[in-house]
Design a protein around this motif. Structure first.
Motif, PDB file in Angstrom:
ATOM      1  N   ASP A 136     -21.534  97.814 -18.185  1.00 26.84           N
ATOM      2  CA  ASP A 136     -21.215  97.374 -16.639  1.00 26.84           C
ATOM      3  C   ASP A 136     -21.054  95.825 -16.574  1.00 26.84           C
ATOM      4  O   ASP A 136     -21.906  95.187 -17.403  1.00 26.84           O
ATOM      5  CB  ASP A 136     -21.561  98.240 -15.795  1.00 26.84           C
ATOM      6  N   PHE A 180     -13.995 101.294 -11.647  1.00 28.10           N
ATOM      7  CA  PHE A 180     -13.945  99.904 -11.535  1.00 28.10           C
ATOM      8  C   PHE A 180     -12.931  99.413 -10.587  1.00 28.10           C
ATOM      9  O   PHE A 180     -12.140 100.253 -10.171  1.00 28.10           O
ATOM     10  CB  PHE A 180     -13.231  99.311 -13.130  1.00 28.10           C
ATOM     11  N   TYR A 196     -12.991 106.078 -14.839  1.00 31.16           N
ATOM     12  CA  TYR A 196     -12.727 106.449 -16.231  1.00 31.16           C
ATOM     13  C   TYR A 196     -13.109 108.207 -16.216  1.00 31.16           C
ATOM     14  O   TYR A 196     -13.744 108.770 -15.477  1.00 31.16           O
ATOM     15  CB  TYR A 196     -14.119 105.930 -16.841  1.00 31.16           C
ATOM     16  N   LYS A 219     -14.534  90.996  -9.382  1.00 23.80           N
ATOM     17  CA  LYS A 219     -14.487  92.365 -10.286  1.00 23.80           C
ATOM     18  C   LYS A 219     -15.745  93.157 -10.665  1.00 23.80           C
ATOM     19  O   LYS A 219     -16.643  92.213 -10.755  1.00 23.80           O
ATOM     20  CB  LYS A 219     -13.774  91.959 -11.737  1.00 23.80           C
ATOM     21  N   ASP A 230     -16.903  96.605 -12.781  1.00 20.88           N
ATOM     22  CA  ASP A 230     -16.710  97.662 -13.551  1.00 20.88           C
ATOM     23  C   ASP A 230     -17.903  98.455 -14.142  1.00 20.88           C
ATOM     24  O   ASP A 230     -18.951  97.812 -14.965  1.00 20.88           O
ATOM     25  CB  ASP A 230     -16.096  96.993 -14.938  1.00 20.88           C
ATOM     26  N   SER A 247     -18.129 101.003 -16.342  1.00 26.13           N
ATOM     27  CA  SER A 247     -17.912 101.036 -17.719  1.00 26.13           C
ATOM     28  C   SER A 247     -18.211 102.597 -18.143  1.00 26.13           C
ATOM     29  O   SER A 247     -18.995 103.163 -17.522  1.00 26.13           O
ATOM     30  CB  SER A 247     -18.749 100.116 -18.537  1.00 26.13           C
TER      31      SER A 247
END
Length: 504
Positions: free
Chosen positions: A310, A277, A260, A300, A302, A304
């Motif tokens: 997250d 992520f 990000y 998965k 993440d 965030s």
């Protein structure tokens, strides 16, 4: 009411067993007909491989081989509407007479077109139909759409459907539900025609379904309560899974990662760490002991770009298909999900748009969830015009909300402060009968029971039983008359028995 429900279930079981025994006793004694033929190009006469040839209103169909040849067997004598379609060609429909002990030959000559091949749906009337012949609005998300958008979860594609808003596991169609949190939804989510909702809050757990196991997603806009019950007041999302192939085994591994960027405004920057992520997907297609299967594993994570949004999730899921007799086959769908999620619902203020606003200053909440589902589906073909489908379902959803102290704070409330376990047992017995090429009848029974245990509200039980019927008749080309009803009974440990009648 409970005793009445048990009596109905026992009666349905006896009828089901009787139908199964009678059908298998007569199997091989009845005289069937057969449709065979060729699928060719209209101009050059070249064969068209992989064309779909479907007997409308039934479960019978075939695909043409490399020479354009197809065979559809075990058809009762009578008149049928047969639809032939292929990618890059215009659909063609023929009415064909099938005689006992005879092979009816037919040749389809398809005209090339730039218009995509017509698609088939099952959500509108609970049987296979051409999307152009249904009386409601349905959008279809295909496997190609999932691949094109590189979707990891279904909601990433649902939000691109016109009139659909998808925020995580919250779905709203044409503004019917809005944004809800823990209070259910007016959108009914189905997995191969079976409700895919938790038994306590009626929430949707889309993360438990690997995208690699999805054939298509049908989004029906508008009320469907006359066929699916009051949960479908705002619409229906039906997730159709892939049919495991009996061909060669294969293994596919896919991974992804990303970062990000920093927020555009300095006052929004709440963390100095680089947020990232990543994910891993492993899909295995195999055929062992005449059981075809698709097994998927997903991981998965993440961090965030929003505070306490997250998550870390992993799940394993499988689809298994096998046949007991030529007219009886099973699909078993099962999966398990475990997740650790933050709780970002809304922002703090304009100057802190990425800071969580629904949490106190001294604590933050983590939600730990486990979800297990088991969906066996049995299809029994009694004749080429009549079949029934038994769908069973069991789900267990367990969630815990934990309060954690923020750095520098020492709050009194720590540990588990919300906890819920919900078990759902249910089943549906659906009958499909094609009275004529223009008339299709669908009727059946549906029932389920929810057992919910919560540290806030104690133990509660809720049950529902439903009867539905629908008759769809094509009066003339382009005009169909649909009539039917659904009758629901509901009872619980803390509520009086109630019923609702929905005509159509």
């Amino acid at each position: 009411m409970k005793a009445r429900f048990q009596l109905l279930i026992k009666g349905a079981g006896v009828c089901l067993l009787s139908l199964f025994l009678i059908q298998n006793q007569n199997y091989g004694q009845s005289t069937y007909g057969q449709i065979s033929g060729w699928v060719l190009e209209q101009k050059k006469g070249a064969p068209i491989p992989a064309a779909n040839v479907v007997v409308s209103g039934t479960v019978f169909g075939a695909a043409s081989n490399d020479r354009g040849y197809f065979v559809i067997s075990h058809l009762d004598p009578g008149t049928y509407r047969v639809i032939c379609s292929a990618i890059g060609f215009k659909k063609q429909t023929k009415v064909i007479q099938v005689d006992a002990g005879q092979i009816t030959e037919v040749t389809f000559r398809l005209q090339q077109t730039v218009i995509p091949m017509n698609q088939f749906v099952v959500t509108a009337s609970k049987y296979r139909q051409d999307v152009n012949e249904i009386p409601v609005t349905i959008d279809i998300i295909t496997t190609h759409d999932l691949v094109k958008r590189n979707a990891v979860t279904i909601d990433q594609v649902l939000k691109h459907v016109p009139g659909v808003q998808a925020v995580g596991n919250n779905i709203s169609i044409r503004g019917s539900s809005g944004f809800t949190w823990g209070v259910g939804s007016r959108i009914l989510v189905l997995l191969d025609g079976m409700p895919f909702l938790t038994g306590d809050t009626g929430s949707i757990t889309l993360d438990a379904l690997p995208t690699a196991q999805i054939q298509q997603v049908e989004v029906m806009k508008g009320a469907g309560s006359a066929l699916y019950g009051s949960n479908a007041m705002g619409g229906v999302v039906n997730i159709i899974t892939r049919t495991p192939s009996s061909g060669k085994s294969s293994l596919r591994v896919r991974s992804y990662t990303g970062f990000y960027d920093q927020p555009s405004y300095p006052q929004w920057r709440w963390s100095s760490r680089r947020r990232h992520f990543e994910g891993l997907t492993v899909d295995c297609l195999t055929n062992f002991l005449n059981v075809s299967s698709i097994i998927s594993f997903n991981l998965k994570s993440d961090m965030s770009f929003k505070e306490n949004a997250d998550f870390r999730k992993w799940n394993v899921a499988g689809i298994f298909r096998f046949s007991l007799t030529p007219n009886n086959y099973w699909n078993v769908i099962s999966g398990y999900l475990k997740s650790d999620d933050g709780s970002f619902i809304f922002w703090r203020d304009c100057n802190h748009a990425l800071r969580v606003g629904n949490e106190p200053e001294d604590i933050f909440t983590r939600t730990y969830t486990t979800y297990f589902y088991l969906y066996p589906v049995m299809t029994q073909i009694l004749s080429s015009r009549f079949f029934y489908r038994l769908r069973l379902r069991f789900t267990r959803a367990h969630s815990e909300d934990h309060a954690h102290a923020r750095p520098g704070y020492h709050p009194q409330l720590l540990g588990i402060y919300r906890q819920s376990t919900a078990d759902t047992y249910g089943g549906e017995l659906q009958f499909n009968y094609q009275y004529s090429p223009e008339t299709n009848i669908v009727f059946g029974f549906d029932g389920h029971k929810n057992d919910v245990s919560s540290i806030q509200y104690g133990y509660h039980r809720l049950g529902r039983f439903s009867v539905y019927f629908q008759n769809e008749k094509e009066l003339f080309h382009g005009f169909k008359l649909t009539t039917g009803f659904r009758w629901d009974w509901e009872w619980g440990s803390d509520i009086a028995t109630m019923s609702q009648f929905n005509p159509k």
